[in-house]
Design an enzyme around this catalytic site. Structure first.
Site, mmCIF file in Angstrom:
data_model
loop_
_atom_site.group_PDB
_atom_site.id
_atom_site.type_symbol
_atom_site.label_atom_id
_atom_site.label_comp_id
_atom_site.label_asym_id
_atom_site.label_seq_id
_atom_site.Cartn_x
_atom_site.Cartn_y
_atom_site.Cartn_z
ATOM 1 C CG MET A 148 -1.846 39.948 37.284
ATOM 2 S SD MET A 148 -3.156 39.343 36.172
ATOM 3 C CE MET A 148 -3.767 37.948 37.142
ATOM 4 N N GLY B 177 -7.638 42.459 41.573
ATOM 5 C CA GLY B 177 -6.396 41.841 42.033
ATOM 6 C C GLY B 177 -6.418 40.322 42.067
ATOM 7 C CB SER B 178 -6.415 37.868 40.314
ATOM 8 O OG SER B 178 -6.277 38.745 39.218
ATOM 9 N NE ARG B 179 -0.286 32.828 43.173
ATOM 10 C CZ ARG B 179 -0.352 32.169 44.312
ATOM 11 N NH1 ARG B 179 -0.483 32.805 45.454
ATOM 12 N NH2 ARG B 179 -0.295 30.852 44.323
#
Length: 231
Positions: free
Chosen positions: A102, A189-191
């Site tokens: 993301m 922001g990340s995953r």
């Protein structure tokens, strides 16, 4: 449909986790405007971005049995064989892992990829490397959980990114989730990684864009029962 209902339908709701950030951006904008008006316009743009970031749109989730739905908006950054986080105790052997990255313009509300009972939740502090990197799975701050669904155990891991500083969970161990139900959020922001049980077939490719709660990323049905349309 009334005019008010029509307006409400067009407005995307904002998740309550974002209120404090939007307020902070708005106050900063007012101060910047007082100091120098062009700075105020920059602050206004950033405030609008903050509202956009914390949006929480409604989603229509496919409800067919055996489908695995994307837990996050974003891009499929990796499809690999990897051992799940050790704190979960899910498996000592590699499992197929689908990673959805993301960026700061994607919706960051995360949704359950399968229906089922939350068997375990485990949090691990760590670094804040770029979540698009493979080593972020091992080194970054993360919150992991196991969902038991129709006798299969799925691992779902929220991974903090370069500027993310908090993983928020809305659920607890023992609770039951529906496919597509909101279960958490990562700020900025990340995953999210999904570890698939043996025999579950990925249905997405690298670089594909996913929509949380809507995009089918894998098929957990027995191979003999799978049918796909051909065009």
């Amino acid at each position: 449909m009334s005019v008010i209902d029509s307006i409400r339908k067009q407005i995307v709701p904002i998740h309550h986790e974002g209120y404090i950030f939007i307020l902070a951006f708005a106050v900063a904008t007012a101060i910047l405007s007082y100091i120098w008006q062009p700075l105020g316009w920059i602050g206004f743009i950033l405030t609008m971005w903050c509202c956009y970031f914390f949006r929480d749109p409604a989603r229509t989730t496919p409800m067919a049995e055996g489908l695995v739905i994307s837990p996050a908006d974003g891009r499929v950054s990796m499809i690999a064989s990897a051992v799940p986080p050790p704190e979960l105790g899910l498996s000592d052997l590699p499992m197929t892992r689908i990673s959805v990255f993301m960026n700061v313009f994607d919706c960051h509300v995360n949704r359950a990829p399968v229906p089922g009972r939350i068997e375990k939740i485990a949090y691990r502090p760590g670094l804040f490397l770029n979540a698009d990197l493979d080593k972020a799975s091992d080194d970054n701050e993360r919150s992991s959980m196991i969902i038991e669904s129709n006798g299969q155990r799925f691992g779902i891991v929220q991974i903090a990114g370069l500027i993310a500083r908090r993983i928020v969970s809305f659920t607890r161990e023992g609770e039951t989730l529906l496919a597509g139900e909101r279960y958490g959020l990562i700020r900025f922001g990340s995953r999210v990684d999904v570890y698939l049980p043996e025999g579950v077939t990925p249905l997405v490719g690298l670089g594909q864009t996913c929509v949380a709660g809507e995009t089918v990323i894998a098929d957990a049905r027995p191979a003999a029962t799978r049918t796909y349309r051909t065009h």
